[in-house]
Design a protein around this motif. Sequence first.
Motif: not given
Length: 399
Positions: A24, A103, A107
């Motif tokens: 990621m 992130i 996400y």
Amino acid sequence: MTTATMALTELAEKGADIDVLRQMVQFMAQRLMEIDVEGRCGAPYDEKAPGARLNSRNGYRDRTWETRAGSVELQIPKLRRGSYFPEFLEPRRTAEKALTAVIQEAYVHGISTRSVDDLVKALGMSGVSKSQVSRLCGELDEQVGAFLNRQIEGDWPYLWIDATYVKTREAGRIVSVAVIVAVGVNTDGQREVLGLKVGASEAEPFWTEFLRSLNRRGLRGVKLVISDSHEGIKAAAAKVLKATWQRCRVHFMRNALAHAGKTQRRMVSAAIGTVFVQDSAEAARAQWRTVADQLRGKFPKLGALMDEAENDVLAFMTFPRAHWTQIYSTNPLERLNAEIKRRTNVVGIFPNDAALVRLVGAMMLEQNDEWSLNRRYMQLEGLQTVSDTVPTRLSAVAR
């Protein structure tokens, strides 16, 4: 600035999550550099915009970025005029925490545009627009969507299906939604995540539509469906797949012990356990009835439960003996559901169903890739006998 839900060091200590985190970090860092260079050039990559273009790309150079999540390999874009080096790669900079927060926002929290924009600015970049955030999100959604909608090929004799519950927002309210996952084993002994669906309930119509969607993608050859005791699953499996239903043995035992006192549960468990050590389906059924009769006087409700559940709990015994230990329960899915709960608990409440599908779908894609690298899940012995392409009597192998 939005505070990160979990610090990078905490994520790194999770062990199994470290590879996911590193991927990621790599993906987001690479995309942020591409967006930054796009702004400096005045045009997207490979787009002809002579009037608006400020600069042009000139390939990439490799760079290893050492983070607390491990070494991350990046490709830093080069420009024809001037040089480019992302500020978050400068030494002694605390941007790694900010990047982790980006992130997490992008996400885990399902893309919060304003928060992502603030966090990217903390990296020394020019910020991210709504359209750019949507594009970042869309790229991951495209990968997950392609995985969840891929064509299913071959025969899949065994299918495990189950649901776990996660909280999400809907019309200003916090509601609990079912996350359904289906895992199958094909005639090569390989297992895969075949489907994922988020819905408001586990009612029969919901399960029916889910199984029909698997059929439309090519699912065929299902002989046994393994799940907990849910009437919606049972009815949908019979209607859509025309398959035998296996009631999870572990779930049944929990239901059975609920009818006995605490001091008697060990005795009841041992008595029922004698059924499952029998060498054949016939012997197991005989022992089942014997145990039910023994328990009926003291535990009438338990006796009635055993009478009702006999065929469903012992359904696995009509299949090849080599597969019994893997098909009598939903244990493979229980472990998967526990991982889903562990990771979704980081979020707490999802902003929408799309964010939930994005995270869980990415987890299932990763799990599927991991399974593909492992040895086959199930012995080949007996698998061809439960395939439509090789019509062999099951009774010949179910000894």
